[in-house]
Design a protein around this motif. Structure first.
Motif, short mmCIF file in Angstrom:
data_model
loop_
_atom_site.label_atom_id
_atom_site.label_comp_id
_atom_site.label_asym_id
_atom_site.label_seq_id
_atom_site.Cartn_x
_atom_site.Cartn_y
_atom_site.Cartn_z
N THR A 1 0.86 -1.12 -0.18
CA THR A 1 0.25 -0.21 0.39
C THR A 1 0.80 1.47 0.27
O THR A 1 0.49 2.67 -0.87
CB THR A 1 -0.58 -0.05 1.42
N ALA A 2 2.09 0.89 1.21
CA ALA A 2 3.07 1.97 0.90
C ALA A 2 3.06 2.55 -1.12
O ALA A 2 3.70 3.99 -0.29
CB ALA A 2 3.47 2.41 1.92
N ALA A 3 4.13 1.26 -0.97
CA ALA A 3 4.65 1.68 -2.39
C ALA A 3 3.66 1.99 -3.31
O ALA A 3 3.77 2.92 -4.18
CB ALA A 3 5.09 0.39 -3.38
N ALA A 4 1.85 1.68 -3.21
CA ALA A 4 1.38 2.06 -4.48
C ALA A 4 0.74 3.97 -4.09
O ALA A 4 1.19 4.29 -4.98
CB ALA A 4 0.06 1.78 -3.97
N LYS A 5 0.52 4.15 -2.74
CA LYS A 5 0.60 5.58 -2.71
C LYS A 5 1.96 6.13 -3.12
O LYS A 5 2.04 7.51 -3.81
CB LYS A 5 0.38 5.94 -1.05
N ALA A 6 3.36 5.57 -3.32
CA ALA A 6 4.46 6.65 -3.39
C ALA A 6 4.21 6.50 -4.95
O ALA A 6 4.57 8.01 -5.65
CB ALA A 6 6.27 6.31 -2.93
N LEU A 7 3.75 5.77 -5.91
CA LEU A 7 4.11 5.25 -7.01
C LEU A 7 3.06 6.33 -7.37
O LEU A 7 3.55 7.41 -8.65
CB LEU A 7 3.63 4.47 -7.91
N ILE A 8 1.36 6.73 -7.50
CA ILE A 8 0.59 7.34 -7.85
C ILE A 8 1.43 8.96 -7.35
O ILE A 8 1.71 9.85 -8.45
CB ILE A 8 -0.19 6.89 -6.58
N GLU A 9 2.01 9.14 -6.69
CA GLU A 9 2.89 10.12 -5.91
C GLU A 9 4.03 10.89 -6.89
O GLU A 9 3.48 11.94 -7.42
CB GLU A 9 2.95 10.07 -4.23
#
Length: 182
Positions: A137-145
């Motif tokens: 989840t943290a990785a997905a948020k970072a990719l979106i950011e």
């Protein structure tokens, strides 16, 4: 008096910035404090319960030709460089200096080593603040950011940004180029 790496006064560096700090957990914060006024290495090992660690460098001020922050990913590199003074800097997953924080660094491993190297002239003014989080989840948020930061064009006051095409979406990119040509 605020330091260049953030508004908060960071704690003193570990062992005059010459020690190794082992950190564990799904998330946390690192504040390097000022580096020493001579060439030296500061090291932090992050051990996560997840196989993905996301690093957010929130404040960076690493100046001089010998100054850098480098990230080594995975148990083999962490083991090789956690205490070795001879470092193959080309093996770093990410390496940067200056005063602009990089985009989030997504590390596909449960162990990461961060090294701050300072030079003689700028060590006392060099440092960084960072947070880490773990999991997909943290990785997905970072990719979106990261995607949003890279694809959102600068706008003028009152102007709406054009919709961004996703990487690899040739049809959307072509349509945007065609619309811009009209």
């Amino acid at each position: 008096q605020p330091r260049p790496w953030g508004p908060q006064a960071p704690p003193p560096p570990p062992d005059a910035c010459g020690g190794l700090v082992d950190l564990s957990g799904a998330s946390g914060h690192i504040s390097s404090g000022p580096g020493p006024a001579y060439p030296h290495l500061c090291r932090w090992v992050i051990n996560s319960p997840s196989s993905v660690i996301v690093l957010h460098f929130t404040g960076v001020h690493v100046m001089g030709s010998g100054g850098r922050v480098s990230v080594f990913v995975g148990p083999p590199d962490v083991k090789a460089y956690r205490s070795n003074d001879v470092i193959n800097w080309e093996k770093a997953f990410e390496s940067f200096g200056g005063s602009v924080p990089p985009m989030p660094v997504i590390c596909h491993a449960s162990q990461v080593l961060i090294i701050l190297e300072t030079d003689r002239l700028h060590g006392h003014d060099s440092g960084f603040n960072a947070t880490w989080s773990s999991g997909t989840t943290a990785a997905a948020k970072a990719l979106i950011e990261t995607d949003l930061a890279r694809s959102t064009p600068a706008t003028h006051v009152g102007e709406r940004p054009a919709p961004a095409a996703h990487v690899g979406d040739k049809a959307a990119a072509g349509a945007a180029a065609h619309k811009g040509a009209e």
